[in-house]
Write a protein that holds these residues in place. Sequence first.
Motif, PDB file in Angstrom:
ATOM      1  N   SER A  91       0.822  -1.209   0.000  1.00 55.36           N
ATOM      2  CA  SER A  91       0.000   0.000   0.000  1.00 55.36           C
ATOM      3  C   SER A  91       0.860   1.264   0.000  1.00 55.36           C
ATOM      4  O   SER A  91       0.526   2.251   0.637  1.00 55.36           O
ATOM      5  CB  SER A  91      -0.940  -0.017   1.203  1.00 55.36           C
ATOM      6  OG  SER A  91      -0.216  -0.291   2.368  1.00 55.36           O
ATOM      7  N   PRO A  94      -1.056   4.557  -1.793  1.00 49.56           N
ATOM      8  CA  PRO A  94      -2.082   5.140  -0.901  1.00 49.56           C
ATOM      9  C   PRO A  94      -1.476   5.772   0.347  1.00 49.56           C
ATOM     10  O   PRO A  94      -1.880   6.862   0.757  1.00 49.56           O
ATOM     11  CB  PRO A  94      -2.956   3.933  -0.526  1.00 49.56           C
ATOM     12  CG  PRO A  94      -2.754   2.950  -1.609  1.00 49.56           C
ATOM     13  CD  PRO A  94      -1.376   3.158  -2.136  1.00 49.56           C
ATOM     14  N   THR A  95      -0.462   5.099   0.927  1.00 48.87           N
ATOM     15  CA  THR A  95       0.166   5.618   2.150  1.00 48.87           C
ATOM     16  C   THR A  95       0.784   6.992   1.902  1.00 48.87           C
ATOM     17  O   THR A  95       0.561   7.942   2.653  1.00 48.87           O
ATOM     18  CB  THR A  95       1.246   4.641   2.643  1.00 48.87           C
ATOM     19  OG1 THR A  95       0.644   3.361   2.839  1.00 48.87           O
ATOM     20  CG2 THR A  95       1.864   5.108   3.938  1.00 48.87           C
ATOM     21  N   VAL A 175     -13.450   4.524  10.596  1.00 49.47           N
ATOM     22  CA  VAL A 175     -12.094   4.105  10.226  1.00 49.47           C
ATOM     23  C   VAL A 175     -11.942   2.674  10.718  1.00 49.47           C
ATOM     24  O   VAL A 175     -11.730   2.428  11.898  1.00 49.47           O
ATOM     25  CB  VAL A 175     -11.041   5.030  10.871  1.00 49.47           C
ATOM     26  CG1 VAL A 175      -9.639   4.583  10.498  1.00 49.47           C
ATOM     27  CG2 VAL A 175     -11.286   6.464  10.430  1.00 49.47           C
ATOM     28  N   THR A 176     -12.098   1.722   9.780  1.00 49.36           N
ATOM     29  CA  THR A 176     -12.112   0.320  10.181  1.00 49.36           C
ATOM     30  C   THR A 176     -10.779  -0.366   9.922  1.00 49.36           C
ATOM     31  O   THR A 176     -10.476  -1.385  10.522  1.00 49.36           O
ATOM     32  CB  THR A 176     -13.214  -0.444   9.427  1.00 49.36           C
ATOM     33  OG1 THR A 176     -13.095  -0.103   8.039  1.00 49.36           O
ATOM     34  CG2 THR A 176     -14.595  -0.035   9.929  1.00 49.36           C
ATOM     35  N   GLU A 177      -9.970   0.186   9.005  1.00 47.49           N
ATOM     36  CA  GLU A 177      -8.704  -0.473   8.681  1.00 47.49           C
ATOM     37  C   GLU A 177      -7.632  -0.066   9.683  1.00 47.49           C
ATOM     38  O   GLU A 177      -7.370   1.130   9.853  1.00 47.49           O
ATOM     39  CB  GLU A 177      -8.271  -0.099   7.271  1.00 47.49           C
ATOM     40  CG  GLU A 177      -9.064  -0.847   6.225  1.00 47.49           C
ATOM     41  CD  GLU A 177      -8.755  -0.371   4.823  1.00 47.49           C
ATOM     42  OE1 GLU A 177      -7.605   0.059   4.609  1.00 47.49           O
ATOM     43  OE2 GLU A 177      -9.646  -0.412   3.982  1.00 47.49           O
ATOM     44  N   ALA A 179      -4.436  -0.179   9.543  1.00 46.00           N
ATOM     45  CA  ALA A 179      -3.329   0.572   8.946  1.00 46.00           C
ATOM     46  C   ALA A 179      -3.702   2.047   8.807  1.00 46.00           C
ATOM     47  O   ALA A 179      -2.903   2.935   9.119  1.00 46.00           O
ATOM     48  CB  ALA A 179      -2.964  -0.016   7.585  1.00 46.00           C
ATOM     49  N   ALA A 180      -4.931   2.328   8.367  1.00 45.21           N
ATOM     50  CA  ALA A 180      -5.373   3.721   8.193  1.00 45.21           C
ATOM     51  C   ALA A 180      -5.446   4.432   9.535  1.00 45.21           C
ATOM     52  O   ALA A 180      -5.039   5.596   9.658  1.00 45.21           O
ATOM     53  CB  ALA A 180      -6.737   3.757   7.501  1.00 45.21           C
ATOM     54  N   ALA A 181      -5.932   3.721  10.567  1.00 43.36           N
ATOM     55  CA  ALA A 181      -6.029   4.323  11.902  1.00 43.36           C
ATOM     56  C   ALA A 181      -4.643   4.679  12.440  1.00 43.36           C
ATOM     57  O   ALA A 181      -4.427   5.777  12.953  1.00 43.36           O
ATOM     58  CB  ALA A 181      -6.742   3.362  12.858  1.00 43.36           C
ATOM     59  N   LEU A 183      -1.822   5.124  10.715  1.00 45.01           N
ATOM     60  CA  LEU A 183      -1.212   6.165   9.882  1.00 45.01           C
ATOM     61  C   LEU A 183      -1.759   7.539  10.260  1.00 45.01           C
ATOM     62  O   LEU A 183      -1.005   8.501  10.440  1.00 45.01           O
ATOM     63  CB  LEU A 183      -1.508   5.882   8.409  1.00 45.01           C
ATOM     64  CG  LEU A 183      -0.723   6.714   7.403  1.00 45.01           C
ATOM     65  CD1 LEU A 183       0.694   6.196   7.277  1.00 45.01           C
ATOM     66  CD2 LEU A 183      -1.404   6.718   6.041  1.00 45.01           C
ATOM     67  N   ALA A 184      -3.079   7.644  10.404  1.00 43.27           N
ATOM     68  CA  ALA A 184      -3.709   8.930  10.695  1.00 43.27           C
ATOM     69  C   ALA A 184      -3.382   9.395  12.118  1.00 43.27           C
ATOM     70  O   ALA A 184      -3.142  10.587  12.343  1.00 43.27           O
ATOM     71  CB  ALA A 184      -5.219   8.820  10.506  1.00 43.27           C
ATOM     72  N   PHE A 207       2.565   1.620  10.790  1.00 39.03           N
ATOM     73  CA  PHE A 207       2.112   2.743   9.962  1.00 39.03           C
ATOM     74  C   PHE A 207       2.216   4.063  10.726  1.00 39.03           C
ATOM     75  O   PHE A 207       2.505   5.108  10.130  1.00 39.03           O
ATOM     76  CB  PHE A 207       0.688   2.504   9.450  1.00 39.03           C
ATOM     77  CG  PHE A 207       0.658   1.644   8.220  1.00 39.03           C
ATOM     78  CD1 PHE A 207       0.717   0.266   8.317  1.00 39.03           C
ATOM     79  CD2 PHE A 207       0.623   2.220   6.961  1.00 39.03           C
ATOM     80  CE1 PHE A 207       0.721  -0.532   7.183  1.00 39.03           C
ATOM     81  CE2 PHE A 207       0.621   1.421   5.813  1.00 39.03           C
ATOM     82  CZ  PHE A 207       0.677   0.045   5.934  1.00 39.03           C
ATOM     83  N   GLY A 209       4.527   4.732  12.935  1.00 39.06           N
ATOM     84  CA  GLY A 209       5.955   5.058  12.908  1.00 39.06           C
ATOM     85  C   GLY A 209       6.358   5.687  11.582  1.00 39.06           C
ATOM     86  O   GLY A 209       7.086   6.684  11.530  1.00 39.06           O
ATOM     87  N   VAL A 210       5.866   5.106  10.487  1.00 40.05           N
ATOM     88  CA  VAL A 210       6.141   5.657   9.157  1.00 40.05           C
ATOM     89  C   VAL A 210       5.581   7.082   9.060  1.00 40.05           C
ATOM     90  O   VAL A 210       6.234   7.997   8.548  1.00 40.05           O
ATOM     91  CB  VAL A 210       5.523   4.763   8.062  1.00 40.05           C
ATOM     92  CG1 VAL A 210       5.571   5.456   6.712  1.00 40.05           C
ATOM     93  CG2 VAL A 210       6.255   3.438   7.997  1.00 40.05           C
TER      94      VAL A 210
END
Lengths: 234, 139
Positions: A91, A94-95, A175-177, A179-181, A183-184, A207, A209-210
């Motif tokens: 991903s 998108p990231t 926000v169900t994913e 990774a998205a949670a 990252l945000a 995510f 950390g990134v």
Amino acid sequence: MAGALRASPLFLILLTLGAYLLGVAVSRRTQSSLANPTLIAILIVGLALRLTGLTYFQYFQSAQLLHFLLGPATVALAIPLVRSLEHLRRSLLPTLLALLTGSVTGALSAYGTVRLCGGDRLLALTMLPKSLTTPIALDVSQTIGGLPALTAVFGIAAGVLMAVCLPFLMKALRVTEPAAAGLAAGTAGSGIATARVVPMGVLPLAFAGVAIGVNGLITATLAPLLLRALRHLH
Amino acid sequence: MVASRAASRGTLAGMSILRAFAVLLLAQFVGEAVHRLLHLPLPGPVLGMAGLAAWLLLRGGAPDAALAETSDTLLRWLPLLFVPAGAGVFAYPGLLRAGFVPIVVALVVSTLLTFAVTAWVMQLLSRRATVRARTEVEA
């Protein structure tokens, strides 16, 4: 004698640990995200400083040992990063796009809201880098003409706010994913929000950390350019 | 015999946690040096994170048990480590009172908006990517 002990690292680190453990106990007992251990510990330390008559700078000098560990703890984010690399690679686009829009939103909304609410330019510039990790935030604040020490305080406040609101926001905004949670949360609240993500698992932590690194990089690069563009608009 | 072997294994585990801690500090030190030498905008610990991740990947990916355990422990302590910096709120009472309304509104609005935008863009784009991958497989 009592004065020396009161300002000693022994007492002040013990105070910090005790305040934090109390925060953890309250958070466990209430099961509420509002009872954030970091927030509770900060309030207890503030109260203790007032009672003992110590200044914040005396406190920080003695509690530096704990603060120092933030460095290796940030490096330690490499481990969840490596464990989630496959997911991250899949991903990547998108990231990066989410981080780009999120970073620009963070900087512009911080600056704009202060100005709209009647704050002066100095306050707005001090607020702009608030969602970056402290060392980058200090640097950016200095570069664009804000007050670095106050930027650090805003960053902590944003992090605590993000940590406290994370479960409610995930539900309210669907926000169900994971990774998205992650990252945000890392983009909006850097380290403290990332600490809140730790119990959610390796993937959101990676995510987050990134997000800390890339958000810092994007904002440090774009903030001076965005401000120059804003100047031209005026 | 068994007891002494267990004891020596105990010291060994202790040693490898120390070694893992040294690895983390070394990565931060290298990151700090790169930050200063190349004048990069990223700070030492963030460069150290990237460097350690790259080094682990070159060596095959999986961190050894001691490094994983030490890192997990430090990350569990992360909320505690922010307390000394966070108490800095009490160092600027005058400034905070003067700009109270814009400070609070900006913190709330900007933090929530940043979270919402980042999360939504990420979910929207990754869902689209998954759908595209699926249709390609089916086609």
